[in-house]
Design a protein around this motif. Structure first.
Motif, PDB file in Angstrom:
ATOM      1  N   VAL A   7      19.660 -20.072 -42.501  1.00 42.99           N
ATOM      2  CA  VAL A   7      18.870 -21.164 -41.203  1.00 42.99           C
ATOM      3  C   VAL A   7      20.094 -21.392 -41.589  1.00 42.99           C
ATOM      4  CG1 VAL A   7      18.386 -21.691 -43.641  1.00 42.99           C
ATOM      5  CG2 VAL A   7      17.518 -22.345 -41.239  1.00 42.99           C
ATOM      6  N   GLN A   8      20.878 -22.028 -39.947  1.00 43.69           N
ATOM      7  CA  GLN A   8      21.497 -23.522 -39.718  1.00 43.69           C
ATOM      8  C   GLN A   8      20.528 -24.435 -38.944  1.00 43.69           C
ATOM      9  OE1 GLN A   8      25.620 -23.089 -40.520  1.00 43.69           O
ATOM     10  NE2 GLN A   8      24.046 -22.537 -42.271  1.00 43.69           N
ATOM     11  N   ALA A   9      21.802 -25.600 -39.547  1.00 47.85           N
ATOM     12  CA  ALA A   9      21.013 -26.750 -38.498  1.00 47.85           C
ATOM     13  C   ALA A   9      21.886 -27.113 -37.287  1.00 47.85           C
ATOM     14  CB  ALA A   9      20.684 -27.899 -39.594  1.00 47.85           C
ATOM     15  N   THR A  10      21.284 -27.770 -35.991  1.00 50.46           N
ATOM     16  CA  THR A  10      22.208 -28.407 -34.931  1.00 50.46           C
ATOM     17  C   THR A  10      22.897 -29.811 -35.542  1.00 50.46           C
ATOM     18  OG1 THR A  10      20.499 -29.313 -34.230  1.00 50.46           O
ATOM     19  CG2 THR A  10      21.591 -27.071 -33.511  1.00 50.46           C
ATOM     20  N   GLY A  62      20.059 -32.085 -35.520  1.00 50.04           N
ATOM     21  CA  GLY A  62      19.121 -32.312 -36.683  1.00 50.04           C
ATOM     22  C   GLY A  62      18.307 -31.496 -36.227  1.00 50.04           C
ATOM     23  N   ARG A  63      18.038 -31.504 -34.966  1.00 50.49           N
ATOM     24  CA  ARG A  63      16.298 -31.088 -34.467  1.00 50.49           C
ATOM     25  C   ARG A  63      16.368 -29.898 -34.073  1.00 50.49           C
ATOM     26  NH1 ARG A  63      17.422 -36.100 -29.180  1.00 50.49           N
ATOM     27  NH2 ARG A  63      17.431 -37.459 -30.566  1.00 50.49           N
ATOM     28  N   THR A  64      17.226 -29.069 -34.650  1.00 53.89           N
ATOM     29  CA  THR A  64      17.181 -27.475 -34.130  1.00 53.89           C
ATOM     30  C   THR A  64      17.421 -27.113 -34.962  1.00 53.89           C
ATOM     31  OG1 THR A  64      17.323 -28.075 -31.490  1.00 53.89           O
ATOM     32  CG2 THR A  64      17.025 -25.682 -32.103  1.00 53.89           C
ATOM     33  N   LEU A  65      16.462 -25.616 -35.794  1.00 57.77           N
ATOM     34  CA  LEU A  65      17.061 -25.090 -36.224  1.00 57.77           C
ATOM     35  C   LEU A  65      17.523 -23.104 -36.247  1.00 57.77           C
ATOM     36  CD1 LEU A  65      15.203 -26.113 -39.189  1.00 57.77           C
ATOM     37  CD2 LEU A  65      17.268 -26.384 -38.907  1.00 57.77           C
ATOM     38  N   ILE A  66      18.119 -22.703 -36.429  1.00 59.47           N
ATOM     39  CA  ILE A  66      18.490 -21.469 -35.822  1.00 59.47           C
ATOM     40  C   ILE A  66      18.466 -20.444 -37.294  1.00 59.47           C
ATOM     41  CG2 ILE A  66      20.069 -19.516 -35.661  1.00 59.47           C
ATOM     42  CD1 ILE A  66      21.648 -21.817 -33.807  1.00 59.47           C
ATOM     43  N   VAL A  67      17.134 -19.393 -37.063  1.00 61.22           N
ATOM     44  CA  VAL A  67      16.579 -18.428 -38.157  1.00 61.22           C
ATOM     45  C   VAL A  67      17.114 -16.820 -37.580  1.00 61.22           C
ATOM     46  CG1 VAL A  67      15.307 -20.262 -39.107  1.00 61.22           C
ATOM     47  CG2 VAL A  67      14.592 -18.558 -37.637  1.00 61.22           C
ATOM     48  N   ALA A  78      17.323  -9.516 -35.612  1.00 62.84           N
ATOM     49  CA  ALA A  78      17.081 -11.234 -34.249  1.00 62.84           C
ATOM     50  C   ALA A  78      17.459 -12.642 -34.774  1.00 62.84           C
ATOM     51  CB  ALA A  78      15.982 -11.232 -33.639  1.00 62.84           C
ATOM     52  N   LEU A  79      18.418 -13.199 -33.882  1.00 68.99           N
ATOM     53  CA  LEU A  79      17.554 -14.940 -34.078  1.00 68.99           C
ATOM     54  C   LEU A  79      16.936 -15.642 -33.467  1.00 68.99           C
ATOM     55  CD1 LEU A  79      21.577 -15.131 -33.678  1.00 68.99           C
ATOM     56  CD2 LEU A  79      20.689 -14.494 -35.708  1.00 68.99           C
ATOM     57  N   TYR A  80      17.194 -16.596 -33.625  1.00 69.85           N
ATOM     58  CA  TYR A  80      15.720 -17.741 -33.158  1.00 69.85           C
ATOM     59  C   TYR A  80      15.718 -18.815 -33.746  1.00 69.85           C
ATOM     60  CZ  TYR A  80      13.027 -13.320 -33.194  1.00 69.85           C
ATOM     61  OH  TYR A  80      12.468 -11.723 -33.078  1.00 69.85           O
ATOM     62  N   THR A  81      15.602 -19.313 -31.986  1.00 72.95           N
ATOM     63  CA  THR A  81      15.076 -21.199 -32.807  1.00 72.95           C
ATOM     64  C   THR A  81      14.277 -21.756 -33.311  1.00 72.95           C
ATOM     65  OG1 THR A  81      14.670 -21.729 -30.024  1.00 72.95           O
ATOM     66  CG2 THR A  81      17.028 -21.313 -30.800  1.00 72.95           C
ATOM     67  N   VAL A  82      14.018 -22.602 -33.886  1.00 70.17           N
ATOM     68  CA  VAL A  82      12.643 -23.601 -34.938  1.00 70.17           C
ATOM     69  C   VAL A  82      12.514 -24.665 -33.916  1.00 70.17           C
ATOM     70  CG1 VAL A  82      11.297 -23.562 -36.378  1.00 70.17           C
ATOM     71  CG2 VAL A  82      12.536 -21.225 -36.141  1.00 70.17           C
ATOM     72  N   ILE A 107      29.318 -14.795 -32.319  1.00 68.59           N
ATOM     73  CA  ILE A 107      28.706 -15.006 -31.430  1.00 68.59           C
ATOM     74  C   ILE A 107      28.782 -16.391 -30.890  1.00 68.59           C
ATOM     75  CG2 ILE A 107      25.848 -14.922 -30.625  1.00 68.59           C
ATOM     76  CD1 ILE A 107      25.109 -13.140 -32.464  1.00 68.59           C
ATOM     77  N   THR A 108      28.554 -16.437 -29.203  1.00 68.13           N
ATOM     78  CA  THR A 108      28.781 -17.544 -28.768  1.00 68.13           C
ATOM     79  C   THR A 108      27.226 -17.592 -27.790  1.00 68.13           C
ATOM     80  OG1 THR A 108      31.477 -17.415 -28.106  1.00 68.13           O
ATOM     81  CG2 THR A 108      30.308 -18.938 -26.357  1.00 68.13           C
ATOM     82  N   LEU A 109      27.444 -19.534 -28.230  1.00 67.26           N
ATOM     83  CA  LEU A 109      25.166 -19.401 -27.690  1.00 67.26           C
ATOM     84  C   LEU A 109      26.217 -19.805 -26.784  1.00 67.26           C
ATOM     85  CD1 LEU A 109      24.004 -19.941 -31.128  1.00 67.26           C
ATOM     86  CD2 LEU A 109      23.991 -18.441 -30.130  1.00 67.26           C
ATOM     87  N   ASN A 110      24.953 -20.313 -25.367  1.00 65.28           N
ATOM     88  CA  ASN A 110      24.835 -21.204 -24.467  1.00 65.28           C
ATOM     89  C   ASN A 110      24.664 -22.427 -24.978  1.00 65.28           C
ATOM     90  OD1 ASN A 110      22.085 -20.788 -24.796  1.00 65.28           O
ATOM     91  ND2 ASN A 110      21.698 -20.400 -22.928  1.00 65.28           N
ATOM     92  N   GLY A 111      25.033 -23.532 -23.517  1.00 71.03           N
ATOM     93  CA  GLY A 111      24.223 -24.915 -24.453  1.00 71.03           C
ATOM     94  C   GLY A 111      23.411 -25.403 -24.529  1.00 71.03           C
ATOM     95  N   SER A 112      22.393 -24.274 -24.008  1.00 76.35           N
ATOM     96  CA  SER A 112      20.398 -24.295 -24.816  1.00 76.35           C
ATOM     97  C   SER A 112      20.201 -23.643 -26.013  1.00 76.35           C
ATOM     98  CB  SER A 112      20.075 -24.583 -23.264  1.00 76.35           C
ATOM     99  OG  SER A 112      19.751 -23.667 -22.745  1.00 76.35           O
TER     100      SER A 112
END
Length: 275
Positions: A154-157, A160-165, A172-176, A217-222
């Motif tokens: 788990v990591q946070a932006t 703190g408004r979005t978590l990535i797990v 797989a990867l997900y936002t929470v 991995i490079t993530l997009n802005g959203s």
């Protein structure tokens, strides 16, 4: 390669001030402090018997280290200056709760549970005092419980408004959403046997232990999609579990779980690689 002297196992790592890192003895729970530049490490905290140490996150401002306790169902907060236990939590029954990884936001610490679709939050006030925990039920695609390890890293932006797990069974990867628990898939990314993750800006590193590699991995802005830019391998990797970032370098833990659970290797170490 930095040896963790006397360790009986290894799993988690956290970056501290400067080149300092903290690593844990998985099945004994002891905490090590190391220096990524000097290439040294030594036991820092000899913890009470019965504790485990998995994912960890350091809060240098308050000299705190947050540690997941795995199959004990617990989590711990240590004072890294004195070595004392500041707080301990029981999130659920041992055996049905697996407290795996942790990330920090401005308001506190979020922990994953690999056996249940839940996250646990420990608030931290402005004086550095941890408070009472709450549980958040995860919904959507990240909530699937299909194997022995599900929600893992788990990591946070920064806000703190979005978590990535990471989800080990699904690869797989997900936002929470930490307010509602709703999850969404990050498309374009496949990371079989994923374990710990590291996030910096829109770059995410996913450690694939039983694949013996780390994906950059490079993530997009959203944060809705991503693309693998590099696969990092090393002849020194031995079932790596997670990593900490020091500039352009990753400090990767060799958990050696290919030898069994608990592992039976003669030694455990941190491998430094270009990120």
């Amino acid at each position: 390669m930095i040896v963790l002297p006397g360790a009986s196992s290894a799993e988690g790592i956290a970056a501290g001030r400067g080149s300092t890192f903290y690593a844990g003895d998985y099945f004994r729970g002891d905490i090590y402090r190391g220096d990524a530049e000097a290439g040294t490490a030594a036991r820092l905290i000899d913890v009470p018997r019965g504790r485990h140490a998995l994912g960890m996150a350091a809060h240098p401002r308050h000299d705190l280290l947050f540690v997941g306790g795995g199959r004990t169902g617990q989590a711990y907060v240590y004072d890294i200056g004195t070595g004392r236990t500041v707080a301990s939590y029981r999130f659920g029954p041992a055996g049905t709760t697996f407290v795996n990884d942790v990330t920090l936001t401005r308001s506190g610490a979020w922990f994953t549970d690999s056996l249940r679709a839940r996250l646990y939050f420990v608030p931290v006030d402005r004086h550095g005092k941890p408070g009472r925990f709450t549980a958040l039920r995860v919904s959507g695609p990240a909530a699937g419980i299909k194997g022995p390890f599900n929600l893992n890293g788990v990591q946070a932006t920064p806000d703190g408004r979005t978590l990535i797990v990471s989800h080990s069974t699904k690869g797989a990867l997900y936002t929470v959403d930490p307010a509602s628990g709703r999850s969404a898939a990050i498309s374009g990314v496949s990371v079989p046997r994923v374990d710990g993750i590291v996030l910096h800006g829109r770059t995410l590193w996913a450690v694939q232990g039983f694949r013996g590699q780390v994906r950059r991995i490079t993530l997009n802005g959203s944060l809705t999609s991503g693309k693998t830019k590099k696969t990092i391998k090393s002849g020194l990797f031995r079932t790596p579990s997670t990593a900490a970032r020091f500039g352009d370098t990753l400090a990767v833990v060799n958990a050696k779980l290919h030898t069994g659970t608990p592992p039976t290797a003669k030694g455990y170490e941190v491998v430094m690689v270009d990120g």
